[in-house]
Every structure is written in C-alpha cells, then in structure tokens.
Design an enzyme around this catalytic site. Structure first.
Site, PDB file in Angstrom:
ATOM      1  CB  SER A  79      -1.005  -0.116   1.042  1.00 56.10           C
ATOM      2  OG  SER A  79      -2.072  -0.600   0.853  1.00 56.10           O
ATOM      3  CE  LYS A  82      -4.413   2.182  -0.364  1.00 58.13           C
ATOM      4  NZ  LYS A  82      -4.023   0.751  -0.486  1.00 58.13           N
ATOM      5  CB  SER A 143      -4.292   1.508   3.907  1.00 59.33           C
ATOM      6  OG  SER A 143      -3.599   1.010   2.867  1.00 59.33           O
TER       7      SER A 143
END
Length: 477
Positions: A79, A82, A143
């Site tokens: 993640s 991102k 997230s």
C-alpha cells in the site's frame, strides 16, 4: 645492552601494532553494526526473523542519505504505492482540475469494491457524493483501496489504464529508476473481482520498487505538496461528518505520537503489507528544523502479523540514530561572511546537513558555495545544497570601477560643455570686435589691430584644441 635495546624496540613495535589493530577492529565492528543490532541496542525486543530486507533514511530538505541498507533491492511496496497515486491527485489539483471540496459520486463498482473483505477499505455507498478531502483521508489513514481507485478515476475521467501509465511516467520523471506500477493502490488488480481492471495491464503483477525509489517519491511529495502530512498525521479521523455516512478511520502508522510505538515528531507517511511484500513502512518525522524520511521494507512475513508492529521498532531505531548524528541547520547568514579566508557576500541564508558537534567545511567554486558532508544524494537528480555568492573584494572593485566610469562619463560631459563655452565665447568676442570697430574718417590701406578680435580667435582655438584632446585622451577636468 644491544639485546636489551632490540627487545625494547620489538616490544614497542608490538604495542604500536596492537593499538592500531584495536582501533581497526573497533571501527570495523562499528561499520558492521546492522539495523538489527541498532534496534536491539535501542531497547526494542526483536530478532533476525523480523530484520528488514532493505532500509534507507534521508534528510527531507536536501535528499542526502543518512543511512542505507540494501536500498536498491527490488520489492513489492504494497500500500505504500498509494503515495504515487496521491502525488498525482495533488498534482491534478495544482493544475486546477479539481479541489479538495470537489465531490466524487460513488458508482455501483465502487460500492462493490468497498465490500471485498480481503482488501483494506472504508465504507462506500453507491450514489453518494464523497469530497476529495475525505477520500484522501480514507486513502492515507485507512489505506482504503476503493478510495484510491475513486481518486484515480477522478484524475483520468475513469480511464484506469491511463492512470497506471501516468504513475510510471511520473516515476521516471522523479528519478525512480527501479520502479514499475501495475495498479494504483498496491493490491493486485486481480483481487478486485473484476470491478477494477485497467485495460492492457497485467492483472496478477505486483508493483515493484526499491527503498531508494520510495525515498525519492516521498522527498518530492513532501517538497512539492507539504500539506500531505495533514492527511497522514491523524491517528483517528471522522469523514463524511454530519451525514448519514459518517465513518471513523483508524491510522495503521503506530509510530504516530499517542499510538503503540509513538515517536516524537512523526507525522506520516504510509504503511503497507502483503503476502509477497511482508510488512513495509514509509515514515517522516520532524524535530526542530530537521525533517527525516525513512523507508523500511520486508519486515517479517505475512503469516506472522507481529511484523506489523516490528516495522515500527526498526523505523524508530534508525530514526533515533539519524537524529542523534545529523542535523539540518543554518550554516551561514545572508550578507558578508568569511569562508576559507575569503570575504564573500551571500544572496541568502545558507542551510545544510551537518554531523552534530562538527564544524562545516565549505567549498568555493566559481560563484557557488557548497558544504562538504561526505554524504551522497538519494538521486543524481537531487543536487546538494548550494548558494550563490560574490567575492567581496571583486564586488568592491567592480563597484569602484563602475563609479570611476560614471565619474569619467560625467567629467567628459562637463569638459565638452566647457569646450563649447570657449568656442561660443570666442565667437562672441569676434562679433563684439566687429561691432565696436571705429572706421577712420579717411580711408586707410592698413587695418588697426583689434585685441578683442584676437582674444576671440584664441578662445575658439582653445575650445577646438581641448575638444580634440577630450576625444583622443579623455576629460581634461
């Protein structure tokens, strides 16, 4: 007696060699101290199983590397990817395409993605308008994969593949030479059950990057969009307040002050974990004028969820080491300074990274001032701190030269003015001589001498001669 002297010399030599051997051993031991040792010495309970596969710490203003361990190992960031999507969102807002208050109407696909249990998400309801501001909080605090997809689709008007290409183009532009993106959120596109499927992109591929590349991304994100920490620093936040869709989001960055591994000054950035990437961590913290960025990749493995906490132990420990060793501060003030026995004038205050309790060593090259730190830059595209300067003596000489030229120019104009006056005065005298000349009653073959006329001639000759002198030699006054 000779034998005694020989023995003394041998003993002295052995002591000498032993001393320097000890120094070498000690320095070698220090140089070989790894992240596991540093973390254990900092008081954290950990072991070899959780040791990160790669890590790096850089100073956020200059991009100089303060710590690195296997920084170019290619890894799945999960993640943390991102952050690249967020960079493109901020860039689009900077370009005026939308604002934090712009709303995104959730689709049936968005609602379906938010209900995929295996993915980290927040609740999304089809037909509801979600502000960009709240979607950013959902992306960076919770997230949320669906929030990331909604923001990506906003940037490209629902062209999912285009956004992936934008991610890779931006990576190249920023100098991330070992990164390839296949999805916008860190989760394989195949795990979205067909609700998110960028055309022409490998559905089963993991994003690939390195600790160095993620540090470069974080450096540019914080430098270009410092408000990022507004969205990464809350430990808890409520989005969609005062609506039926209000939701409390919890931050997984346990190094934020007040959480399990709270670290003084920490205010971001992003965690990430996956079956193939283990537990990863991108962090930033600021103390006084010094802001650091760190990346920790591959802590433990997916089967042992303890790695979610352990990544913060390693991150805190190398932050401690970097903060204790280095500081970012003002090295010279704007204006007059003495550097390397030279008087120089700086255009602005000069800041840089310096090892604590040491004096800076400066370099003067052409018109650039730099400082010797022994540190390297995280990327060739990020230059070491420098400042324009002027040598005080040269500047004074230049100013004096300019003043002299101005004086000469002024004197030259004055001289030509005087020369002209002489000529005009001469002509005036000649006219007066003719005007007041008395004609004799009887014609005479010879003319009387006129001193006024002669004086006029002299004035004219003087004006002409002095004008020629001024042109050839220079001002005579």
């Amino acid at each position: 007696m000779k034998k005694r002297n020989v023995l003394l010399k041998i003993c002295s030599l052995l002591l000498f060699l032993g001393y320097f051997s000890g120094l070498f051993t000690a320095s070698s031991a220090y140089a070989q101290e790894d992240i596991l040792t540093i973390t254990q010495n900092a008081g954290y309970q950990t072991n070899e199983f959780y040791k990160p596969k790669a890590s790096i710490v850089i100073e956020a203003q200059t991009g100089q590397v303060l710590w690195e361990d296997n920084p170019d190992l290619k890894w799945n960031p999960a993640s943390i990817a991102k952050l690249m999507s967020v960079y493109l969102v901020f860039e689009a807002m900077e370009q005026g395409k939308f604002t934090l208050d712009t709303t995104v109407k959730a689709t049936d696909n968005d609602q379906a993605i938010s209900q995929i249990y295996e993915l980290s998400n927040n609740t999304i309801v089809s037909g509801v308008d979600y502000p960009v501001r709240d979607l950013l909080y959902a992306t960076l605090v919770q997230s949320s994969n669906v929030a990331t997809v909604m923001l990506a689709n906003l940037v490209t008007a629902n062209d999912e593949a285009k956004f992936i290409h934008m991610m890779n183009d931006k990576a190249k532009e920023l100098g991330m030479t070992n990164s390839t993106f296949y999805n916008c959120s860190g989760a394989e596109t195949g795990s979205f059950n067909g609700y998110y499927k960028p055309e022409g992109i490998d559905q089963n591929a993991d994003n690939v990057t390195t600790a160095r590349d993620l540090a470069i991304l974080s450096y540019h994100l914080l430098k270009n969009y410092p408000d990022t920490v507004t969205f990464t620093s809350p430990t808890q936040i409520t989005i969609m307040e005062n609506t039926p869709y209000a939701e409390v989001l919890e931050n997984h960055n346990y190094s934020l002050p007040g959480l399990a591994y709270g670290y003084e000054g920490a205010d971001g950035l992003k965690t990430g974990s996956s079956p193939t990437g283990g537990f990863n961590y991108a962090a930033t913290a600021k103390r006084e004028d010094t802001r650091l960025i760190e990346i920790v990749l591959g802590v433990g493995n997916w089967e042992d969820q303890e790695g979610e906490l352990q990544r913060h132990a390693f991150g805190n420990a190398i932050f401690d080491r970097a903060f204790a060793t280095y500081e970012y501060k003002k090295l010279l003030s704007k204006g007059n300074n003495t550097v390397n026995q030279e008087e120089i004038i700086l255009d602005q205050d000069f800041y840089g990274v310096l090892q604590r309790n040491t004096e800076p060593a400066f370099n003067l090259s052409a018109d650039k001032l730099t400082v010797e730190t022994g540190l390297t830059s995280v990327s060739p595209t990020i230059k070491a701190p420098s400042s324009n300067f002027k040598y005080a003596k040269k500047l004074k000489a230049l100013q004096n030269s300019t003043l002299l030229k101005n004086v000469k120019k002024k004197n030259g104009l004055s001289t030509f003015f005087v020369n002209g006056l002489l000529i005009i005065l001469g002509l005036l005298f000649m006219a007066l001589a003719k005007l007041f000349r008395k004609e004799p009653i009887e014609a005479s073959s010879s003319k009387k001498f006129s001193p006024i006329f002669a004086l006029g001639i002299l004035f004219i000759l003087a004006g002409v001669v002095l004008s020629i002198y001024t042109v050839v030699v220079g001002p005579w006054i």
